[in-house]
Design a protein around this motif. Sequence first.
Motif, PDB file in Angstrom:
ATOM      1  N   SER A   1       0.824  -1.201   0.000  1.00  0.00           N
ATOM      2  CA  SER A   1       0.000   0.000   0.000  1.00  0.00           C
ATOM      3  C   SER A   1       0.861   1.255   0.000  1.00  0.00           C
ATOM      4  CB  SER A   1      -0.900   0.008   1.237  1.00  0.00           C
ATOM      5  OG  SER A   1      -1.507   1.265   1.389  1.00  0.00           O
ATOM      6  N   SER A   2       0.437   2.255  -0.763  1.00  0.00           N
ATOM      7  CA  SER A   2       1.164   3.523  -0.792  1.00  0.00           C
ATOM      8  C   SER A   2       0.988   4.299   0.513  1.00  0.00           C
ATOM      9  CB  SER A   2       0.699   4.373  -1.975  1.00  0.00           C
ATOM     10  OG  SER A   2      -0.674   4.672  -1.846  1.00  0.00           O
ATOM     11  N   HIS A   3       0.043   3.890   1.349  1.00  0.00           N
ATOM     12  CA  HIS A   3      -0.202   4.563   2.632  1.00  0.00           C
ATOM     13  C   HIS A   3       0.509   3.869   3.786  1.00  0.00           C
ATOM     14  CE1 HIS A   3      -3.126   7.371   1.040  1.00  0.00           C
ATOM     15  NE2 HIS A   3      -3.600   6.369   0.332  1.00  0.00           N
ATOM     16  N   CYS A   4       1.392   2.951   3.483  1.00  0.00           N
ATOM     17  CA  CYS A   4       2.100   2.195   4.510  1.00  0.00           C
ATOM     18  C   CYS A   4       3.194   3.054   5.136  1.00  0.00           C
ATOM     19  CB  CYS A   4       2.710   0.946   3.883  1.00  0.00           C
ATOM     20  SG  CYS A   4       3.552  -0.081   5.075  1.00  0.00           S
ATOM     21  N   GLN A   5       3.205   3.093   6.453  1.00  0.00           N
ATOM     22  CA  GLN A   5       4.254   3.779   7.200  1.00  0.00           C
ATOM     23  C   GLN A   5       5.367   2.771   7.473  1.00  0.00           C
ATOM     24  OE1 GLN A   5       4.046   7.084   8.015  1.00  0.00           O
ATOM     25  NE2 GLN A   5       2.106   7.144   6.912  1.00  0.00           N
ATOM     26  N   GLU A   6       6.443   3.230   8.032  1.00  0.00           N
ATOM     27  CA  GLU A   6       7.510   2.333   8.450  1.00  0.00           C
ATOM     28  C   GLU A   6       6.986   1.430   9.560  1.00  0.00           C
ATOM     29  OE1 GLU A   6      10.612   2.033   7.157  1.00  0.00           O
ATOM     30  OE2 GLU A   6       9.955   3.468   5.653  1.00  0.00           O
ATOM     31  N   GLY A   7       7.407   0.198   9.567  1.00  0.00           N
ATOM     32  CA  GLY A   7       6.974  -0.735  10.596  1.00  0.00           C
ATOM     33  C   GLY A   7       6.383  -1.992  10.003  1.00  0.00           C
ATOM     34  N   ASP A   8       5.717  -2.765  10.844  1.00  0.00           N
ATOM     35  CA  ASP A   8       5.244  -4.080  10.444  1.00  0.00           C
ATOM     36  C   ASP A   8       3.830  -4.108   9.876  1.00  0.00           C
ATOM     37  OD1 ASP A   8       7.597  -5.278  11.190  1.00  0.00           O
ATOM     38  OD2 ASP A   8       6.897  -5.747  13.207  1.00  0.00           O
ATOM     39  N   ALA A   9       3.018  -3.108  10.113  1.00  0.00           N
ATOM     40  CA  ALA A   9       1.597  -3.174   9.747  1.00  0.00           C
ATOM     41  C   ALA A   9       1.350  -2.537   8.377  1.00  0.00           C
ATOM     42  CB  ALA A   9       0.748  -2.506  10.807  1.00  0.00           C
ATOM     43  N   CYS A  10       1.555  -3.305   7.325  1.00  0.00           N
ATOM     44  CA  CYS A  10       1.349  -2.808   5.967  1.00  0.00           C
ATOM     45  C   CYS A  10       0.425  -3.757   5.214  1.00  0.00           C
ATOM     46  CB  CYS A  10       2.663  -2.733   5.213  1.00  0.00           C
ATOM     47  SG  CYS A  10       3.806  -1.520   5.880  1.00  0.00           S
ATOM     48  N   LEU A  11      -0.478  -3.189   4.462  1.00  0.00           N
ATOM     49  CA  LEU A  11      -1.381  -3.978   3.637  1.00  0.00           C
ATOM     50  C   LEU A  11      -0.712  -4.251   2.299  1.00  0.00           C
ATOM     51  CD1 LEU A  11      -4.256  -5.151   3.263  1.00  0.00           C
ATOM     52  CD2 LEU A  11      -4.852  -2.975   2.205  1.00  0.00           C
ATOM     53  N   HIS A  12      -0.812  -5.501   1.839  1.00  0.00           N
ATOM     54  CA  HIS A  12      -0.266  -5.898   0.548  1.00  0.00           C
ATOM     55  C   HIS A  12      -1.416  -6.432  -0.299  1.00  0.00           C
ATOM     56  CE1 HIS A  12       4.020  -5.679   1.770  1.00  0.00           C
ATOM     57  NE2 HIS A  12       3.459  -5.832   2.963  1.00  0.00           N
ATOM     58  N   VAL A  13      -1.422  -6.080  -1.582  1.00  0.00           N
ATOM     59  CA  VAL A  13      -2.488  -6.461  -2.504  1.00  0.00           C
ATOM     60  C   VAL A  13      -1.869  -7.147  -3.712  1.00  0.00           C
ATOM     61  CG1 VAL A  13      -4.370  -5.583  -3.942  1.00  0.00           C
ATOM     62  CG2 VAL A  13      -3.819  -4.442  -1.798  1.00  0.00           C
ATOM     63  N   ALA A  14      -2.555  -8.185  -4.221  1.00  0.00           N
ATOM     64  CA  ALA A  14      -2.119  -8.876  -5.440  1.00  0.00           C
ATOM     65  C   ALA A  14      -3.348  -9.346  -6.200  1.00  0.00           C
ATOM     66  CB  ALA A  14      -1.234 -10.067  -5.102  1.00  0.00           C
ATOM     67  N   ALA A  15      -3.247  -9.364  -7.510  1.00  0.00           N
ATOM     68  CA  ALA A  15      -4.324  -9.897  -8.354  1.00  0.00           C
ATOM     69  C   ALA A  15      -3.912 -11.278  -8.823  1.00  0.00           C
ATOM     70  CB  ALA A  15      -4.562  -8.984  -9.552  1.00  0.00           C
ATOM     71  N   SER A  16      -4.894 -12.154  -9.020  1.00  0.00           N
ATOM     72  CA  SER A  16      -4.601 -13.474  -9.559  1.00  0.00           C
ATOM     73  C   SER A  16      -4.158 -13.323 -11.012  1.00  0.00           C
ATOM     74  CB  SER A  16      -5.825 -14.383  -9.469  1.00  0.00           C
ATOM     75  OG  SER A  16      -6.863 -13.873 -10.284  1.00  0.00           O
ATOM     76  N   ALA A  17      -3.534 -14.348 -11.550  1.00  0.00           N
ATOM     77  CA  ALA A  17      -3.060 -14.302 -12.935  1.00  0.00           C
ATOM     78  C   ALA A  17      -4.194 -14.011 -13.912  1.00  0.00           C
ATOM     79  CB  ALA A  17      -2.370 -15.608 -13.289  1.00  0.00           C
ATOM     80  N   SER A  18      -5.382 -14.504 -13.617  1.00  0.00           N
ATOM     81  CA  SER A  18      -6.533 -14.285 -14.499  1.00  0.00           C
ATOM     82  C   SER A  18      -7.252 -12.974 -14.181  1.00  0.00           C
ATOM     83  CB  SER A  18      -7.512 -15.444 -14.356  1.00  0.00           C
ATOM     84  OG  SER A  18      -8.038 -15.478 -13.038  1.00  0.00           O
ATOM     85  N   ALA A  19      -6.812 -12.261 -13.146  1.00  0.00           N
ATOM     86  CA  ALA A  19      -7.410 -11.003 -12.691  1.00  0.00           C
ATOM     87  C   ALA A  19      -8.862 -11.177 -12.243  1.00  0.00           C
ATOM     88  CB  ALA A  19      -7.288  -9.916 -13.750  1.00  0.00           C
TER      89      ALA A  19
END
Length: 63
Positions: free
Chosen positions: A9-27
């Motif tokens: 996430s572009s709103h992630c601060q330094e540290g451990d609590a960051c959201l990560h996003v991924a799309a499947s190969a077929s979207a």
Amino acid sequence: MPRHDWQKSSHCQEGDACLHVAASASAETVHLTESADPAHSILSATPAAFGALLRVLKGEDRG
């Protein structure tokens, strides 16, 4: 387990609590995970459901 191309996430601060996003190969599926989760739990949703979540979080859908 499929390999995901995670984006932090572009709103992630330094540290451990960051959201990560991924799309499947077929979207056809959006995957979410949180970097501080020791179990590496992954939430999966349709693109429409993920879009609805984003609209609510941004306050655009006051339904």
